[in-house]
Each structure stands twice: as C-alpha cells, then as structure tokens.
Motif scaffolding. Structure first.
Motif, PDB file in Angstrom:
ATOM      1  N   MET A   1      90.900 -11.054 -50.893  1.00  0.00           N
ATOM      2  CA  MET A   1      91.637 -10.310 -49.888  1.00  0.00           C
ATOM      3  C   MET A   1      91.331 -10.939 -48.532  1.00  0.00           C
ATOM      4  O   MET A   1      90.182 -11.111 -48.183  1.00  0.00           O
ATOM      5  CB  MET A   1      91.196  -8.846 -49.931  1.00  0.00           C
ATOM      6  N   ASP A   2      92.369 -11.282 -47.787  1.00  0.00           N
ATOM      7  CA  ASP A   2      92.150 -11.918 -46.489  1.00  0.00           C
ATOM      8  C   ASP A   2      92.193 -10.887 -45.357  1.00  0.00           C
ATOM      9  O   ASP A   2      92.473  -9.705 -45.575  1.00  0.00           O
ATOM     10  CB  ASP A   2      93.140 -13.061 -46.252  1.00  0.00           C
ATOM     11  N   ILE A   3      91.909 -11.349 -44.149  1.00  0.00           N
ATOM     12  CA  ILE A   3      91.818 -10.471 -42.971  1.00  0.00           C
ATOM     13  C   ILE A   3      93.134  -9.747 -42.709  1.00  0.00           C
ATOM     14  O   ILE A   3      93.136  -8.559 -42.396  1.00  0.00           O
ATOM     15  CB  ILE A   3      91.387 -11.290 -41.730  1.00  0.00           C
ATOM     16  N   LYS A   4      94.271 -10.432 -42.852  1.00  0.00           N
ATOM     17  CA  LYS A   4      95.579  -9.806 -42.607  1.00  0.00           C
ATOM     18  C   LYS A   4      95.815  -8.632 -43.547  1.00  0.00           C
ATOM     19  O   LYS A   4      96.316  -7.585 -43.138  1.00  0.00           O
ATOM     20  CB  LYS A   4      96.714 -10.827 -42.754  1.00  0.00           C
ATOM     21  N   GLU A   5      95.446  -8.796 -44.811  1.00  0.00           N
ATOM     22  CA  GLU A   5      95.618  -7.713 -45.776  1.00  0.00           C
ATOM     23  C   GLU A   5      94.719  -6.528 -45.428  1.00  0.00           C
ATOM     24  O   GLU A   5      95.132  -5.372 -45.546  1.00  0.00           O
ATOM     25  CB  GLU A   5      95.311  -8.209 -47.184  1.00  0.00           C
ATOM     26  N   ILE A   6      93.505  -6.805 -44.967  1.00  0.00           N
ATOM     27  CA  ILE A   6      92.589  -5.736 -44.562  1.00  0.00           C
ATOM     28  C   ILE A   6      93.140  -5.021 -43.341  1.00  0.00           C
ATOM     29  O   ILE A   6      93.110  -3.791 -43.254  1.00  0.00           O
ATOM     30  CB  ILE A   6      91.173  -6.292 -44.306  1.00  0.00           C
ATOM     31  N   GLN A   7      93.670  -5.789 -42.362  1.00  0.00           N
ATOM     32  CA  GLN A   7      94.263  -5.181 -41.169  1.00  0.00           C
ATOM     33  C   GLN A   7      95.427  -4.270 -41.552  1.00  0.00           C
ATOM     34  O   GLN A   7      95.534  -3.146 -41.036  1.00  0.00           O
ATOM     35  CB  GLN A   7      94.772  -6.260 -40.213  1.00  0.00           C
ATOM     36  N   ASN A   8      96.293  -4.732 -42.449  1.00  0.00           N
ATOM     37  CA  ASN A   8      97.427  -3.912 -42.885  1.00  0.00           C
ATOM     38  C   ASN A   8      96.950  -2.652 -43.591  1.00  0.00           C
ATOM     39  O   ASN A   8      97.534  -1.578 -43.407  1.00  0.00           O
ATOM     40  CB  ASN A   8      98.344  -4.725 -43.797  1.00  0.00           C
ATOM     41  N   LEU A   9      95.890  -2.760 -44.385  1.00  0.00           N
ATOM     42  CA  LEU A   9      95.330  -1.595 -45.058  1.00  0.00           C
ATOM     43  C   LEU A   9      94.790  -0.586 -44.039  1.00  0.00           C
ATOM     44  O   LEU A   9      95.029   0.611 -44.162  1.00  0.00           O
ATOM     45  CB  LEU A   9      94.221  -2.029 -46.027  1.00  0.00           C
ATOM     46  N   ILE A  10      94.098  -1.079 -43.013  1.00  0.00           N
ATOM     47  CA  ILE A  10      93.559  -0.188 -41.978  1.00  0.00           C
ATOM     48  C   ILE A  10      94.691   0.523 -41.248  1.00  0.00           C
ATOM     49  O   ILE A  10      94.627   1.728 -41.000  1.00  0.00           O
ATOM     50  CB  ILE A  10      92.657  -0.980 -41.012  1.00  0.00           C
ATOM     51  N   LYS A  11      95.759  -0.215 -40.899  1.00  0.00           N
ATOM     52  CA  LYS A  11      96.920   0.399 -40.233  1.00  0.00           C
ATOM     53  C   LYS A  11      97.523   1.489 -41.114  1.00  0.00           C
ATOM     54  O   LYS A  11      97.845   2.581 -40.645  1.00  0.00           O
ATOM     55  CB  LYS A  11      97.988  -0.651 -39.940  1.00  0.00           C
ATOM     56  N   PHE A  12      97.676   1.183 -42.399  1.00  0.00           N
ATOM     57  CA  PHE A  12      98.260   2.143 -43.324  1.00  0.00           C
ATOM     58  C   PHE A  12      97.415   3.414 -43.408  1.00  0.00           C
ATOM     59  O   PHE A  12      97.941   4.517 -43.368  1.00  0.00           O
ATOM     60  CB  PHE A  12      98.393   1.509 -44.712  1.00  0.00           C
ATOM     61  N   VAL A  13      96.097   3.246 -43.511  1.00  0.00           N
ATOM     62  CA  VAL A  13      95.201   4.399 -43.599  1.00  0.00           C
ATOM     63  C   VAL A  13      95.272   5.229 -42.319  1.00  0.00           C
ATOM     64  O   VAL A  13      95.342   6.448 -42.360  1.00  0.00           O
ATOM     65  CB  VAL A  13      93.750   3.947 -43.886  1.00  0.00           C
ATOM     66  N   ALA A  14      95.290   4.551 -41.162  1.00  0.00           N
ATOM     67  CA  ALA A  14      95.352   5.268 -39.887  1.00  0.00           C
ATOM     68  C   ALA A  14      96.636   6.085 -39.776  1.00  0.00           C
ATOM     69  O   ALA A  14      96.625   7.232 -39.313  1.00  0.00           O
ATOM     70  CB  ALA A  14      95.238   4.283 -38.731  1.00  0.00           C
ATOM     71  N   LYS A  15      97.762   5.519 -40.209  1.00  0.00           N
ATOM     72  CA  LYS A  15      99.047   6.219 -40.128  1.00  0.00           C
ATOM     73  C   LYS A  15      99.163   7.334 -41.153  1.00  0.00           C
ATOM     74  O   LYS A  15      99.844   8.326 -40.923  1.00  0.00           O
ATOM     75  CB  LYS A  15     100.197   5.229 -40.311  1.00  0.00           C
ATOM     76  N   SER A  16      98.497   7.179 -42.292  1.00  0.00           N
ATOM     77  CA  SER A  16      98.624   8.171 -43.360  1.00  0.00           C
ATOM     78  C   SER A  16      97.874   9.464 -43.058  1.00  0.00           C
ATOM     79  O   SER A  16      98.189  10.498 -43.617  1.00  0.00           O
ATOM     80  CB  SER A  16      98.113   7.591 -44.680  1.00  0.00           C
ATOM     81  N   GLY A  17      96.864   9.380 -42.192  1.00  0.00           N
ATOM     82  CA  GLY A  17      96.079  10.562 -41.887  1.00  0.00           C
ATOM     83  C   GLY A  17      94.974  10.822 -42.899  1.00  0.00           C
ATOM     84  O   GLY A  17      94.319  11.862 -42.843  1.00  0.00           O
ATOM     85  N   ALA A  18      94.755   9.913 -43.813  1.00  0.00           N
ATOM     86  CA  ALA A  18      93.689  10.083 -44.802  1.00  0.00           C
ATOM     87  C   ALA A  18      92.329   9.950 -44.120  1.00  0.00           C
ATOM     88  O   ALA A  18      92.173   9.197 -43.169  1.00  0.00           O
ATOM     89  CB  ALA A  18      93.817   9.033 -45.908  1.00  0.00           C
ATOM     90  N   SER A  19      91.352  10.701 -44.590  1.00  0.00           N
ATOM     91  CA  SER A  19      90.020  10.630 -43.991  1.00  0.00           C
ATOM     92  C   SER A  19      89.179   9.516 -44.609  1.00  0.00           C
ATOM     93  O   SER A  19      88.278   8.993 -43.963  1.00  0.00           O
ATOM     94  CB  SER A  19      89.292  11.960 -44.128  1.00  0.00           C
ATOM     95  N   GLU A  20      89.476   9.142 -45.859  1.00  0.00           N
ATOM     96  CA  GLU A  20      88.709   8.080 -46.500  1.00  0.00           C
ATOM     97  C   GLU A  20      89.547   7.446 -47.599  1.00  0.00           C
ATOM     98  O   GLU A  20      90.244   8.134 -48.339  1.00  0.00           O
ATOM     99  CB  GLU A  20      87.422   8.636 -47.109  1.00  0.00           C
ATOM    100  N   VAL A  21      89.476   6.119 -47.649  1.00  0.00           N
ATOM    101  CA  VAL A  21      90.147   5.375 -48.716  1.00  0.00           C
ATOM    102  C   VAL A  21      89.162   4.358 -49.260  1.00  0.00           C
ATOM    103  O   VAL A  21      88.506   3.652 -48.497  1.00  0.00           O
ATOM    104  CB  VAL A  21      91.423   4.663 -48.199  1.00  0.00           C
ATOM    105  N   LYS A  22      89.053   4.295 -50.574  1.00  0.00           N
ATOM    106  CA  LYS A  22      88.184   3.314 -51.217  1.00  0.00           C
ATOM    107  C   LYS A  22      89.063   2.393 -52.049  1.00  0.00           C
ATOM    108  O   LYS A  22      89.933   2.849 -52.780  1.00  0.00           O
ATOM    109  CB  LYS A  22      87.158   3.999 -52.126  1.00  0.00           C
ATOM    110  N   LEU A  23      88.806   1.102 -51.927  1.00  0.00           N
ATOM    111  CA  LEU A  23      89.554   0.104 -52.685  1.00  0.00           C
ATOM    112  C   LEU A  23      88.552  -0.822 -53.342  1.00  0.00           C
ATOM    113  O   LEU A  23      87.706  -1.405 -52.673  1.00  0.00           O
ATOM    114  CB  LEU A  23      90.483  -0.694 -51.758  1.00  0.00           C
ATOM    115  N   GLU A  24      88.629  -0.928 -54.672  1.00  0.00           N
ATOM    116  CA  GLU A  24      87.708  -1.785 -55.414  1.00  0.00           C
ATOM    117  C   GLU A  24      88.523  -2.849 -56.123  1.00  0.00           C
ATOM    118  O   GLU A  24      89.482  -2.555 -56.829  1.00  0.00           O
ATOM    119  CB  GLU A  24      86.928  -0.949 -56.421  1.00  0.00           C
TER     120      GLU A  24
END
Length: 161
Positions: A1-24
C-alpha cells in the motif's frame, strides 16, 4: 500500500464519520482513529506476523462534533489571501532540513520555482520530499521544525508575484 492509497483511506474515514477503521493486509495493519474530542488521525503500521487474526474492516459511527462559527474576516486575513498556501499532502513529522548537519531547504524571503524541495515529511519511517507546485517567494513558514503535521495542514505561504 503506497502513501496515496493511505491518504485516500484517511480522507474516506474522515468523511464517513467513523471513529475507528482497521485495515489488515498481507504485510501491514493500519488503524485510523478519529474522535470528537480531538481532530487527530493516527496511522499505525505493524508487520502482520505479530498480529492476531482480526476482522478486515470495522467501523463505528460517531456523533458529529459541533462546528465553531466562522470568525469575521480581518485585515490580516485579506492580506494573506493574495498568497498561495502550500499544504501538507500527508500526515507525519515536518523537517526543514534533509539532515541535522545540512542547511535548510528554504527560508523566508527565498525565491522558489516549481519542483524545488521545500521540506521533508517523515511518515512511517519514510522521508517524503515535498516539492513546490508554484513559483514565487516564501513569505511565511507556518510550521516549526520537527513538528507533527496533519493532512492538508498549511505549511508555507508563497507570494506568486
């Protein structure tokens, strides 16, 4: 997983309103936490060999934090509006020098061009060079050396004229 994918994941989590997301995944585990009492996002990377089996993604809803009313425009804000703000593309630690014994990348008053390295941001033990997308003159450096920065946090003000 590269930095861009992590950034997109962070944006998605921030917009979704979720308090915690775990990805393995095969070799990493990422946990992104956001809270209503703080606007921080934490990303952890741990080798998968050390992990017990867990569900791939779990999210819990969180109540919306109250939004503060916008402050009235001040003369200083209108002065800053003619400048271009260079923002952090990632979460990490901001460094003004490539190494402790090296000179600063840029200083206030210095003229920069497109592609010039302005700073480095360390994220997960990787040092990412942040390059300028604009030409101009550095007016203000908004972050102290060795400080943590958030995604989209303003780093520099540049006068494009």
């Amino acid at each position: 997983m590269d930095i861009k994918e992590i950034q997109n994941l962070i944006k998605f989590v921030a917009k979704s309103g979720a308090s915690e997301v775990k990805l393995e995944m095969d070799d990493i585990k990422i946990t992104i936490r956001t809270g209503s009492d703080s606007d921080t996002t934490i990303v952890h990377q741990v080798p998968a060999a050390q992990l017990p089996p867990q569900p791939v993604v779990s999210a819990a809803p969180v109540a919306e934090a109250p939004v503060a009313p916008a402050a009235a425009a001040t003369p200083a804000a209108s002065e800053d509006s003619k400048y271009i703000t260079i923002k952090s593309p990632i979460i990490g630690t901001f460094y003004r020098k490539p190494a402790p014994d090296k000179p600063l990348f840029v200083e206030v008053g210095q003229t920069i061009g497109e592609g010039d390295v302005l700073c480095v941001i360390e994220a997960m033990k990787l040092f990412n060079e942040i390059e300028s997308e604009v030409s101009g003159k550095i007016v203000k450096i908004l972050v102290d050396d060795s400080s943590p920065v958030e995604f989209d946090q303003p780093l520099f003000l540049v006068d494009p004229s």
